[in-house]
Write an enzyme that holds these catalytic residues in place. Structure first.
Site, PDB file in Angstrom:
ATOM      1  CE  LYS A 181      -1.140   2.801   2.965  1.00  0.00           C
ATOM      2  NZ  LYS A 181      -0.998   3.995   2.095  1.00  0.00           N
ATOM      3  CD  GLU A 260      14.304   1.273   9.235  1.00  0.00           C
ATOM      4  OE1 GLU A 260      14.543   2.349   9.814  1.00  0.00           O
ATOM      5  OE2 GLU A 260      15.117   0.345   9.149  1.00  0.00           O
ATOM      6  CB  CYS A 294      14.171   9.271   7.640  1.00  0.00           C
ATOM      7  SG  CYS A 294      15.135   8.098   6.660  1.00  0.00           S
ATOM      8  CD  GLU A 388      11.117  13.484  10.634  1.00  0.00           C
ATOM      9  OE1 GLU A 388       9.963  13.065  10.874  1.00  0.00           O
ATOM     10  OE2 GLU A 388      11.957  12.805  10.017  1.00  0.00           O
TER      11      GLU A 388
END
Ligand code: NAD
Length: 491
Positions: A181, A260, A294, A388
C-alpha cells in the site's frame, strides 16, 4: 503485462492477482505534481474490497512462491534489476513530476534500488538455518528459517523508489508474498512502479499486489490489512506517530511489524575537524532532497573554537542554493511535497523565531519551494529544537565540551542517524558510541545508506534493520529435531 499507457495525465491501474485493474466502482483520485501543482496522474481510489482481493491473491500465491527454487527466484530479482536500470531516465522524470525529487536524489534512488534487487537475488542462497547442539544423545536439532506468508508493506512518499522497493524486496526474497500500500502522495513511484517492474520481470501473479487509495481514505484499506488473519506481518516506513499507531494495531493481533520511522539527526563537529570538509558535509546532509529524508541532519553541533568560522562558511553555502523545478537537471533541490508540508516547515521556523531564534539564511518560501534555512539561538522550548521538521531547515549550535555535545545530540526522542567529524577517528568512534543512534558515521554525513547495511534506528526512530538482517524480520525460525536413537522416557 504492464500498466497500460494512456494520455496525459496518465490514468494508472493497480495490480491485484496479476491483473491491472481500477477501483471496483471506477473511482480515481488526482495525484498532483508538487512543483507545478498540475495533475500528474489519475490513480484508483480503492477500499476494503480491493484490499481483501489483494490479500486473497497473495495468500493463494504463497505456497508456490515459497517453494520456488533458489535459482528461479534469483533470476527474477536479477531481471527486475535490469528492467529498473533500463527504465532509469524515465523513472527519474516520474520522480521529479510526482514527488519533486531532483535528479541527484532520484539517480541515487535508482542506483540504490538496483543494488537492493541484485543483493536480494543472493538471499535464496544464504544459509536457511543452523544446526543446534542437543544435550540429548542421538538428537539432531535444526533451526530452520521459513517464510511467514503474506506481508503487508506500507511505504512513504519521500524516498519513493528506494523505499517502495525496500518495503517489498526483503519480504519477497525470503519467500513471502506481499500486498503493498503506497503513500497516497506517491502511488506511482512508491508503489505502482514496483508492480510494473516485478510483473515485467516475470514474478508469478499474486506474489506482489499493489493497492492504492485516495488521500484521507486509508481507513478501509488499513482495516483490512490489520484485521486479516492471512496477513502475518507488516513492513512500515513512515512517521513515528503513524508507526506508533500501527504498532499498537499489530500488537493487538500479536503480529510483528518492522518499523522505520522519523529522525532528528545530529552532526557533531569536533575542534580538530577539517573545517571545509565539515561545511561541505553539513550542506549536503542538511539540504539534500530539500530536507525531506529521514536521515537529513537537523542540528549541527560545532566545537566553540570552530563555531564562528563554520557558521560564516555554512551560511554562505546555504544561501547560494536555490530550489527550483526538479525536472530541470540544473536544479539540485526542488519543492516540498505539498502545501501542508510547506506550512508545517514555515510554522516551525516562525515558532522558533517567536521564541528568540535568529534566521541566518533562507527562512522564506515561494510556492512549494522553501529556501535552505539556517537557524541559531534556538531555545529548547521551540519544538524544532528536538522534533523532526521535514524540510530544508537546520539548527547550528556551539558546544564547550564533548559531554555537552553528546548530551545535546541525545536530547531528542529520535535515534536514527548521527555523524561525528574529527581528525582523530578513534576519538570520534568513542564519542559516537555514546550517541543514542542506530547509525553513526565518522567523517561522513548523517545521510547515506547502502542496501546491504543494517539500516535502522533506536528510540522513536523504530527498530527494523535492513540489509541481510531483514531476513530475521521476515522469516520464522522453526525448530526441527530428529531422534536417531529410540529415546528413553520417564513415563
Ligand atoms: P506517514 O506516516 O504520513 O505515511 C507513511 C505511510 O503510512 C503512507 O503510506 C500512509 O498512507 C500510511 N498511513 C498513514 N496513516 C495510516 C493509517 N492510519 N493506517 C495505515 N497506513 C497509514 O509518513 P510520510 O509523510 O509518508 O513519510 C515521512 C516520514 O517517514 C518522516 O517522518 C520520515 O522521517 C519517515 N521516514 C523514515 C524512514 C526510515 O527509514 N527510517 C525513511 C523514510 C521516511
Amino acid at each position: 503485462m504492464t500498466n497500460p499507457p494512456t494520455s496525459t495525465p496518465r490514468t494508472f491501474r493497480q495490480l491485484i492477482a496479476g491483473e491491472w485493474v481500477g477501483a471496483d466502482d471506477g473511482r480515481t483520485f488526482d495525484d498532483f505534481s508538487p512543483f507545478s501543482g498540475e495533475v500528474f496522474a489519475r490513480i484508483p481510489a480503492s477500499g476494503a474490497a480491493e484490499t481483501q482481493r489483494a490479500i486473497d491473491a497473495a495468500h493463494r500465491a504463497f505456497p508456490a512462491w515459497a517453494a520456488l527454487g533458489a535459482r528461479a527466484r534469483q533470476a527474477l530479482f536479477l531481471k527486475a534489476a535490469d528492467i529498473l536500470e533500463r527504465r532509469a531516465d524515465e523513472i527519474v522524470l516520474l520522480m521529479a513530476q510526482e514527488t519533486g525529487s531532483a535528479a541527484p536524489f532520484s539517480r541515487f534512488q535508482v542506483q540504490w534500488a538496483t543494488g537492493l534487487l541484485r543483493q536480494a537475488a543472493g538471499y535464496p542462497y544464504l544459509p536457511g538455518g543452523e544446526i543446534v547442539s542437543s544435550d540429548t544423545p542421538g538428537v539432531f536439532a535444526m533451526a530452520l528459517r521459513k517464510p511467514l506468508g503474506v506481508i503487508a508493506g506500507i511505504s512513504p512518499w519521500n524516498g519513493s523508489l528506494a523505499l517502495g522497493f525496500r518495503t517489498i524486496v526483503a519480504p519477497l526474497a525470503c519467500g513471502n508474498t506481499v500486498v503493498l500500500k503506497p503513500s497516497e502522495e506517491a502511488p506511482v513511484c512508491a508503489g505502482l512502479l514496483m508492480g510494473e517492474i516485478i510483473s515485467e520481470a516475470g514474478f508469478p501473479p499474486g506474489v506482489l499486489n499493489v493497492v492504492t487509495h485516495a488521500p484521507g481514505q486509508v481507513g478501509p484499506v488499513a482495516d483490512r490489512l490489520f484485521e486479516s488473519r492471512e496477513v502475518r506481518a507488516y513492513n512500515f516506513t513512515g512517521s513515528s506517530s503513524t508507526g506508533a499507531a500501527l504498532a499498537a494495531r499489530a500488537g493487538q493481533k500479536l503480529k510483528r511489524i518492522a518499523l522505520e520511522l522519523g529522525g532528528y539527526n545530529p552532526m557533531i563537529v569536533l575542534a580538530d575537524a577539517e573545517l571545509d570538509y565539515a561545511v561541505d558535509t553539513a550542506v549536503f546532509a542538511a539540504f539534500f532532497h530539500q530536507g525531506q529524508i529521514c536521515m537529513n541532519t537537523r542540528k549541527v553541533l560545532v566545537a566553540r573554537p570552530l563555531y564562528e568560522a563554520f557558521l560564516e562558511r555554512f551560511v554562505a553555502r546555504a544561501a547560494a542554493i536555490r530550489p527550483g523545478d526538479p525536472s530541470d537537471p540544473r536544479n539540485r533541490i526542488g519543492p516540498l511535497i505539498n502545501e501542508r508540508a510547506v506550512a508545517a516547515v514555515m510554522a516551525g521556523i516562525e515558532q522558533a523565531v517567536g521564541k528568540g531564534a535568529r534566521v541566518l539564511a533562507g527562512g522564506r518560501s515561494q510556492g512549494r519551494c522553501v529556501e535552505p534555512t539556517v537557524l541559531v539561538d534556538v531555545p529548547p522550548e521551540a519544538p524544532i529544537s528536538c522534533e523532526e521538521v521535514f524540510g530544508p531547515v537546520v539548527i547550528v549550535e556551539p558546544f564547550d565540551s564533548e559531554q555537552e555535545a553528546v548530551d545535546k545530540a541525545n536530547a531528542t526522542a529520535y535515534g536514527l542517524s548521527a555523524s561525528v567529524m574529527s581528525a582523530d577517528v578513534w576519538k570520534a568512534v568513542t564519542l559516537g558510541g555514546q550517541l543514542q543512534s542506530g547509525m553513526v558515521n565518522v567523517n561522513g554525513p548523517t545521510m547515506g545508506g547502502e542496501p546491504q547495511i543494517p539500516f535502522g534506528g533506536v528510540k522513536d526512530s523504530g527498530w527494523a534493520r535492513f540489509g541481510r538482517w531483514a531476513i530475521d524480520m521476515f522469516t520464522d525460525l522453526n525448530l526441527v529435531t530428529v531422534s536417531q536413537n529410540k529415546r528413553q522416557y520417564p513415563l
